[in-house]
Scaffold this motif. Structure first.
Motif, PDB file in Angstrom:
ATOM      1  N   MET A  25      42.103  23.754  59.046  1.00  0.00           N
ATOM      2  CA  MET A  25      41.971  25.147  59.427  1.00  0.00           C
ATOM      3  C   MET A  25      41.238  25.243  60.760  1.00  0.00           C
ATOM      4  O   MET A  25      40.203  24.630  60.945  1.00  0.00           O
ATOM      5  CB  MET A  25      41.198  25.909  58.356  1.00  0.00           C
ATOM      6  CG  MET A  25      40.878  27.317  58.785  1.00  0.00           C
ATOM      7  SD  MET A  25      39.640  28.179  57.808  1.00  0.00           S
ATOM      8  CE  MET A  25      38.152  27.350  58.262  1.00  0.00           C
ATOM      9  N   GLU A  26      41.802  26.006  61.657  1.00  0.00           N
ATOM     10  CA  GLU A  26      41.129  26.301  62.917  1.00  0.00           C
ATOM     11  C   GLU A  26      40.642  27.738  62.884  1.00  0.00           C
ATOM     12  O   GLU A  26      41.298  28.616  62.333  1.00  0.00           O
ATOM     13  CB  GLU A  26      42.072  26.111  64.102  1.00  0.00           C
ATOM     14  CG  GLU A  26      42.321  24.668  64.449  1.00  0.00           C
ATOM     15  CD  GLU A  26      43.033  24.541  65.775  1.00  0.00           C
ATOM     16  OE1 GLU A  26      42.438  24.918  66.805  1.00  0.00           O
ATOM     17  OE2 GLU A  26      44.179  24.079  65.756  1.00  0.00           O
ATOM     18  N   ARG A  27      39.475  27.944  63.495  1.00  0.00           N
ATOM     19  CA  ARG A  27      38.890  29.281  63.534  1.00  0.00           C
ATOM     20  C   ARG A  27      38.438  29.581  64.957  1.00  0.00           C
ATOM     21  O   ARG A  27      37.797  28.755  65.600  1.00  0.00           O
ATOM     22  CB  ARG A  27      37.701  29.359  62.589  1.00  0.00           C
ATOM     23  CG  ARG A  27      37.036  30.717  62.576  1.00  0.00           C
ATOM     24  CD  ARG A  27      35.795  30.700  61.688  1.00  0.00           C
ATOM     25  NE  ARG A  27      35.243  32.023  61.613  1.00  0.00           N
ATOM     26  CZ  ARG A  27      35.225  32.765  60.533  1.00  0.00           C
ATOM     27  NH1 ARG A  27      35.714  32.295  59.406  1.00  0.00           N
ATOM     28  NH2 ARG A  27      34.706  33.955  60.541  1.00  0.00           N
ATOM     29  N   LEU A  28      38.790  30.753  65.423  1.00  0.00           N
ATOM     30  CA  LEU A  28      38.317  31.257  66.711  1.00  0.00           C
ATOM     31  C   LEU A  28      37.236  32.288  66.449  1.00  0.00           C
ATOM     32  O   LEU A  28      37.383  33.125  65.550  1.00  0.00           O
ATOM     33  CB  LEU A  28      39.436  31.962  67.471  1.00  0.00           C
ATOM     34  CG  LEU A  28      40.665  31.189  67.860  1.00  0.00           C
ATOM     35  CD1 LEU A  28      41.718  32.159  68.388  1.00  0.00           C
ATOM     36  CD2 LEU A  28      40.316  30.172  68.915  1.00  0.00           C
ATOM     37  N   THR A  29      36.198  32.268  67.223  1.00  0.00           N
ATOM     38  CA  THR A  29      35.188  33.324  67.150  1.00  0.00           C
ATOM     39  C   THR A  29      34.720  33.626  68.558  1.00  0.00           C
ATOM     40  O   THR A  29      34.452  32.710  69.335  1.00  0.00           O
ATOM     41  CB  THR A  29      33.983  32.902  66.285  1.00  0.00           C
ATOM     42  OG1 THR A  29      34.432  32.581  64.971  1.00  0.00           O
ATOM     43  CG2 THR A  29      32.958  34.027  66.182  1.00  0.00           C
ATOM     44  N   THR A  30      34.652  34.890  68.869  1.00  0.00           N
ATOM     45  CA  THR A  30      34.126  35.316  70.163  1.00  0.00           C
ATOM     46  C   THR A  30      33.354  36.614  69.959  1.00  0.00           C
ATOM     47  O   THR A  30      33.664  37.393  69.065  1.00  0.00           O
ATOM     48  CB  THR A  30      35.261  35.490  71.201  1.00  0.00           C
ATOM     49  OG1 THR A  30      34.686  35.657  72.486  1.00  0.00           O
ATOM     50  CG2 THR A  30      36.153  36.664  70.875  1.00  0.00           C
ATOM     51  N   ARG A  31      32.366  36.811  70.775  1.00  0.00           N
ATOM     52  CA  ARG A  31      31.577  38.045  70.715  1.00  0.00           C
ATOM     53  C   ARG A  31      32.067  38.970  71.821  1.00  0.00           C
ATOM     54  O   ARG A  31      32.147  38.578  72.981  1.00  0.00           O
ATOM     55  CB  ARG A  31      30.104  37.735  70.889  1.00  0.00           C
ATOM     56  CG  ARG A  31      29.237  38.988  70.795  1.00  0.00           C
ATOM     57  CD  ARG A  31      27.817  38.637  70.560  1.00  0.00           C
ATOM     58  NE  ARG A  31      27.714  38.205  69.167  1.00  0.00           N
ATOM     59  CZ  ARG A  31      26.608  37.717  68.635  1.00  0.00           C
ATOM     60  NH1 ARG A  31      25.518  37.586  69.347  1.00  0.00           N
ATOM     61  NH2 ARG A  31      26.584  37.353  67.361  1.00  0.00           N
ATOM     62  N   ILE A  32      32.408  40.178  71.428  1.00  0.00           N
ATOM     63  CA  ILE A  32      32.855  41.195  72.383  1.00  0.00           C
ATOM     64  C   ILE A  32      31.924  42.393  72.255  1.00  0.00           C
ATOM     65  O   ILE A  32      31.698  42.892  71.146  1.00  0.00           O
ATOM     66  CB  ILE A  32      34.323  41.612  72.113  1.00  0.00           C
ATOM     67  CG1 ILE A  32      35.253  40.415  72.309  1.00  0.00           C
ATOM     68  CG2 ILE A  32      34.722  42.772  73.026  1.00  0.00           C
ATOM     69  CD1 ILE A  32      36.714  40.694  71.992  1.00  0.00           C
ATOM     70  N   THR A  33      31.391  42.840  73.370  1.00  0.00           N
ATOM     71  CA  THR A  33      30.533  44.024  73.361  1.00  0.00           C
ATOM     72  C   THR A  33      31.426  45.255  73.363  1.00  0.00           C
ATOM     73  O   THR A  33      32.266  45.436  74.240  1.00  0.00           O
ATOM     74  CB  THR A  33      29.594  44.034  74.579  1.00  0.00           C
ATOM     75  OG1 THR A  33      28.780  42.861  74.534  1.00  0.00           O
ATOM     76  CG2 THR A  33      28.699  45.273  74.565  1.00  0.00           C
ATOM     77  N   MET A  34      31.235  46.068  72.335  1.00  0.00           N
ATOM     78  CA  MET A  34      32.017  47.292  72.165  1.00  0.00           C
ATOM     79  C   MET A  34      31.064  48.483  72.274  1.00  0.00           C
ATOM     80  O   MET A  34      29.911  48.403  71.860  1.00  0.00           O
ATOM     81  CB  MET A  34      32.706  47.288  70.799  1.00  0.00           C
ATOM     82  CG  MET A  34      33.616  46.082  70.588  1.00  0.00           C
ATOM     83  SD  MET A  34      34.328  46.016  68.920  1.00  0.00           S
ATOM     84  CE  MET A  34      35.569  47.298  69.064  1.00  0.00           C
ATOM     85  N   ARG A  35      31.556  49.563  72.800  1.00  0.00           N
ATOM     86  CA  ARG A  35      30.747  50.784  72.941  1.00  0.00           C
ATOM     87  C   ARG A  35      31.082  51.729  71.795  1.00  0.00           C
ATOM     88  O   ARG A  35      32.233  52.156  71.649  1.00  0.00           O
ATOM     89  CB  ARG A  35      31.046  51.449  74.288  1.00  0.00           C
ATOM     90  CG  ARG A  35      30.241  52.681  74.550  1.00  0.00           C
ATOM     91  CD  ARG A  35      28.896  52.301  75.068  1.00  0.00           C
ATOM     92  NE  ARG A  35      28.130  53.496  75.441  1.00  0.00           N
ATOM     93  CZ  ARG A  35      26.843  53.485  75.585  1.00  0.00           C
ATOM     94  NH1 ARG A  35      26.170  52.366  75.443  1.00  0.00           N
ATOM     95  NH2 ARG A  35      26.193  54.575  75.899  1.00  0.00           N
ATOM     96  N   ASP A  37      25.955  50.260  72.802  1.00  0.00           N
ATOM     97  CA  ASP A  37      26.737  49.035  72.804  1.00  0.00           C
ATOM     98  C   ASP A  37      26.453  48.232  71.550  1.00  0.00           C
ATOM     99  O   ASP A  37      25.303  48.164  71.088  1.00  0.00           O
ATOM    100  CB  ASP A  37      26.413  48.185  74.038  1.00  0.00           C
ATOM    101  CG  ASP A  37      26.939  48.784  75.319  1.00  0.00           C
ATOM    102  OD1 ASP A  37      27.882  49.595  75.251  1.00  0.00           O
ATOM    103  OD2 ASP A  37      26.420  48.439  76.393  1.00  0.00           O
ATOM    104  N   LEU A  38      27.500  47.636  70.999  1.00  0.00           N
ATOM    105  CA  LEU A  38      27.392  46.775  69.829  1.00  0.00           C
ATOM    106  C   LEU A  38      28.018  45.431  70.161  1.00  0.00           C
ATOM    107  O   LEU A  38      29.138  45.381  70.667  1.00  0.00           O
ATOM    108  CB  LEU A  38      28.144  47.377  68.631  1.00  0.00           C
ATOM    109  CG  LEU A  38      27.783  48.791  68.192  1.00  0.00           C
ATOM    110  CD1 LEU A  38      28.728  49.241  67.073  1.00  0.00           C
ATOM    111  CD2 LEU A  38      26.346  48.857  67.722  1.00  0.00           C
ATOM    112  N   ASP A  39      27.308  44.354  69.885  1.00  0.00           N
ATOM    113  CA  ASP A  39      27.877  43.018  70.032  1.00  0.00           C
ATOM    114  C   ASP A  39      28.568  42.665  68.724  1.00  0.00           C
ATOM    115  O   ASP A  39      27.917  42.492  67.693  1.00  0.00           O
ATOM    116  CB  ASP A  39      26.785  41.997  70.352  1.00  0.00           C
ATOM    117  CG  ASP A  39      26.206  42.202  71.736  1.00  0.00           C
ATOM    118  OD1 ASP A  39      26.964  42.601  72.631  1.00  0.00           O
ATOM    119  OD2 ASP A  39      24.994  41.974  71.915  1.00  0.00           O
ATOM    120  N   VAL A  40      29.887  42.579  68.779  1.00  0.00           N
ATOM    121  CA  VAL A  40      30.701  42.402  67.577  1.00  0.00           C
ATOM    122  C   VAL A  40      31.366  41.035  67.626  1.00  0.00           C
ATOM    123  O   VAL A  40      31.959  40.659  68.636  1.00  0.00           O
ATOM    124  CB  VAL A  40      31.771  43.515  67.475  1.00  0.00           C
ATOM    125  CG1 VAL A  40      32.645  43.326  66.247  1.00  0.00           C
ATOM    126  CG2 VAL A  40      31.095  44.890  67.468  1.00  0.00           C
TER     127      VAL A  40
END
Length: 131
Positions: free
Chosen positions: A1-11, A21-24
């Motif tokens: 299993m491969e998993r991608l994770t990234t943090r995107i700042t959403m308003r 702003d929320l770091d999601v």
């Protein structure tokens, strides 16, 4: 299993001075190829939304969604995501380039149309029958 994770700042758009702003954390697993998870648990316990990858891809270019989740391009730089829950609707703006980059990585892992090859149908059926 491969998993991608990234943090995107959403308003979080509230229409008043409480917008923030929320770091999601956005994640995707190749063994669950139809969905991406948005993890808001650092702001609210058990707040993880599972969104259709197809919906997110479509929403980058045109309004998409029904029911609790809607995605639409807002301007050249942002995409809006509306999430409806028991407490109301959260309207979030995310950088379109960051969302597109994350989704491009999911497509690299599992190209559209090949999702069925990654699902463990036998394991899912066994789990269902064991419940």
């Amino acid at each position: 299993m491969e998993r991608l994770t990234t943090r995107i700042t959403m308003r979080l758009m509230t229409g008043d001075e409480r917008s923030r702003d929320l770091d999601v954390d956005w994640s995707y697993r190749d063994d669950e190829p139809h969905a991406a998870q948005l993890d808001f648990t650092s702001y609210q316990a058990d707040a993880v939304w599972s969104l259709s990858r197809d919906l997110l891809l479509a929403g980058l270019h045109a309004p998409a969604g029904e029911g609790d989740v809607h995605v639409t391009p807002f301007d050249d730089a942002r995409v809006l995501i509306a999430l409806a829950g028991t407490e109301g609707v959260a309207l979030l703006a995310a950088p379109a380039a960051a969302v597109a980059g994350f989704l491009a990585e999911t497509v690299r892992l599992v190209p559209p149309g090949q999702e069925h090859d990654r699902i463990d149908w036998d394991g899912g059926l066994q789990a269902l029958l064991a419940a």
